[in-house]
Design an enzyme around this catalytic site. Structure first.
Site, short mmCIF file in Angstrom:
data_model
loop_
_atom_site.label_atom_id
_atom_site.label_comp_id
_atom_site.label_asym_id
_atom_site.label_seq_id
_atom_site.Cartn_x
_atom_site.Cartn_y
_atom_site.Cartn_z
CG ASP A 101 -9.04 -54.68 72.39
OD1 ASP A 101 -9.40 -55.53 71.56
OD2 ASP A 101 -9.67 -53.63 72.59
CD GLU B 178 -16.51 -53.83 77.57
OE1 GLU B 178 -16.59 -52.90 78.41
OE2 GLU B 178 -15.80 -53.75 76.55
C1 GLC Z 1 -13.33 -53.89 72.88
C2 GLC Z 1 -13.16 -55.41 72.79
C3 GLC Z 1 -13.45 -55.86 71.36
C4 GLC Z 1 -14.84 -55.38 70.96
C5 GLC Z 1 -14.97 -53.87 71.13
C6 GLC Z 1 -16.39 -53.37 70.94
O1 GLC Z 1 -12.37 -53.24 72.13
O2 GLC Z 1 -11.89 -55.79 73.18
O3 GLC Z 1 -13.37 -57.26 71.26
O4 GLC Z 1 -15.13 -55.75 69.67
O5 GLC Z 1 -14.60 -53.50 72.43
O6 GLC Z 1 -17.25 -53.98 71.86
#
Ligand code: GLC
Length: 455
Positions: A175, A417
């Site tokens: 992101d 994460e």
């Molecule tokens: C965040 C991450 C993305 C992922 C999402 C759900 O937005 O940057 O890559 O898919 O979370 O885990």
């Protein structure tokens, strides 16, 4: 929220504990990435299935089949399929996918896609299914996958350059990665965002953000960035996610190195599925596959010997280093010499080979921040992609080393994460599905590659 699974108890086998995390996040049919991510995400489900296949391949197949339920009639597989719960009405409404005539009637989705890692996941899950179920599963996934890859080219490679373009960093999944953030900051802010900035009223945004309620704000994108990225979604929504209208005037239009590298590998995996079913892919599509393999070379910068994303309009490389440079290893079609250059860079202690590799941006980048999301932390999914590529190019020792370090990181800190690349501290959401799943996969495949004793 604290995990109810003791992920650091040494007496429990790590892989078994990670299976427990996936069970905990199972919402029936799809696995939520974490507690505060209640929906189904495209690449999260693909990574989750890759881990889940070792303990429950049928459930892994179901995870991937669920993604087809959100597929648009034009072939797009959306990056999110929203949870149907009443409490999520606002999120579904925020995207309003139903404004587009191709969106499905049966599911509310986002209006953009995510890295197409699905074909790879389908092949890998299929390998764990008994022959009859594998054939049935491949048959079920084949047409949707072909339509998806055809859509990627038809809609996202309008000039037939071999490289697909992305219109939002959410499509790349990284992101707030610096190359995309630089583009974001180059543009004038809409007046209402500028007003919020001038009044220092960013805190207001925290009322509508759920992530910063569970995770310290310093580990996420800033509220201003969140607002600006949201504004891009709002504008796409106004154009009903019609790509021709979006491309007419868009803030982002990037041929992203991570996305396109993943596409190359997944094109190859789609051919594997076709061969196994004795089906033929359309010749036109096969030509496009070959074209993308060659076109990755256009994202290579000779002076720095690195790969970058490229602006679709100007064709200028966005010379801002990030983990994306390693993704052509996963693609697997660059030359051995180029792969070797990437491995040398990967092993550089001043930039990428930190205490807990591989950071999402190099240590010497002006963006580096050990805690902030995709601007420094180590993520297990990008490590997994790099390891997969290293093995394909025969860099066995480097692959084993990175696999062991990744597994040890999760063993030490729990399936977070993301992690500080400096001290290994767990960051972001706890009990994160793809971290748990890919740890399982690294353990299982590393045992084959390294031998049990090394782990
Ligand atoms: C965040 C991450 C993305 C992922 C999402 C759900 O937005 O940057 O890559 O898919 O979370 O885990």
């Amino acid at each position: 929220m604290d995990s109810y699974i003791d992920t650091t108890a040494p007496e429990t086998d790590l892989a078994t504990r990670m299976v427990g995390v996936l069970k905990q996040n199972d919402r029936g049919g799809h696995t939520a990435p974490a507690n505060f991510y209640p929906h189904q995400w495209l690449w999260d489900s693909a990574f989750t299935a890759i881990g889940l296949r070792h303990s429950n391949p049928e459930r892994a197949a179901e995870e991937l089949a669920g993604l087809v339920g959100g597929q648009w009639a034009n072939g797009m597989i959306p990056h999110m399929i929203f949870n149907t719960g009443r409490e999520h009405r606002l999120e579904r409404d925020a995207w309003r996918s139903w404004l587009n005539p191709f969106a499905p009637d049966t599911a509310a989705t986002s209006g953009i896609t995510q890295p197409p890692v699905l074909a790879d996941a389908v092949v890998k899950v299929g390998q764990k299914l008994p022959t009859d179920l594998r054939r049935e599963f491949y048959r079920f996934m084949f047409e949707p996958l072909v339509k998806y890859h055809e859509w990627l080219y038809a809609e996202r490679d309008p000039h037939n350059e071999g490289l697909t373009l992305q219109i939002h960093p959410y499509e790349v999944g990284l992101d707030n990665t610096p190359p995309w953030m630089m583009q974001l900051y180059e543009h004038n802010r809409p007046w209402w965002i500028a007003a919020i900035e001038t009044l220092h009223a960013e805190w207001v945004v925290n009322f509508i953000r759920s992530d910063t309620r569970s995770v310290p704000p310093g580990q996420r994108i800033t509220s201003l960035e969140a607002l600006m990225l949201w504004d891009v979604v709002r504008r796409m929504r106004r154009k009903r996610y019609d790509i021709n209208k979006i491309l007419h005037r868009t803030l982002f239009c990037t041929q992203d190195i991570t996305f396109n590298s993943i596409l190359v590998r997944n094109n190859i995996q789609l051919k594997v599925i076709a061969n196994s079913l004795r089906r033929k892919l359309p010749d036109e599509l096969l030509d496009k596959f070959g074209h993308t393999e060659e076109a990755l070379g256009k994202l290579y910068d000779e002076p720095t010997k690195q790969y970058y994303s490229r602006d679709f309009i100007t064709h200028q490389l966005i010379l801002e280093p990030s983990i994306g440079t390693f993704m052509p290893l996963y693609a697997g079609t660059i030359s051995k010499a180029n792969a070797k250059e990437l491995v040398d860079l990967l092993r550089d202690h001043k930039t990428y080979w930190l205490h807990h590799p591989v950071p999402s941006v190099p240590l010497n980048s002006k963006f580096f921040n050990e805690e902030r999301y995709w601007q420094g932390p180590t993520w297990i999914n990008t490590n997994w992609l790099i390891i997969d590529g290293l093995r394909r190019y025969g860099f066995k020792q480097e692959a084993d080393d990175l696999a062991v370090r990744s597994i040890e990181l999760v063993q030490k800190s729990g399936p977070y994460e993301y992690f500080s690349p400096l001290d290994g501290k767990g960051l972001g959401a706890a009990d994160f599905s793809w971290t748990a799943a890919l740890t399982i996969d690294l353990i299982k495949t590393s045992i084959d590659n390294i031998g049990k004793t090394a782990l």
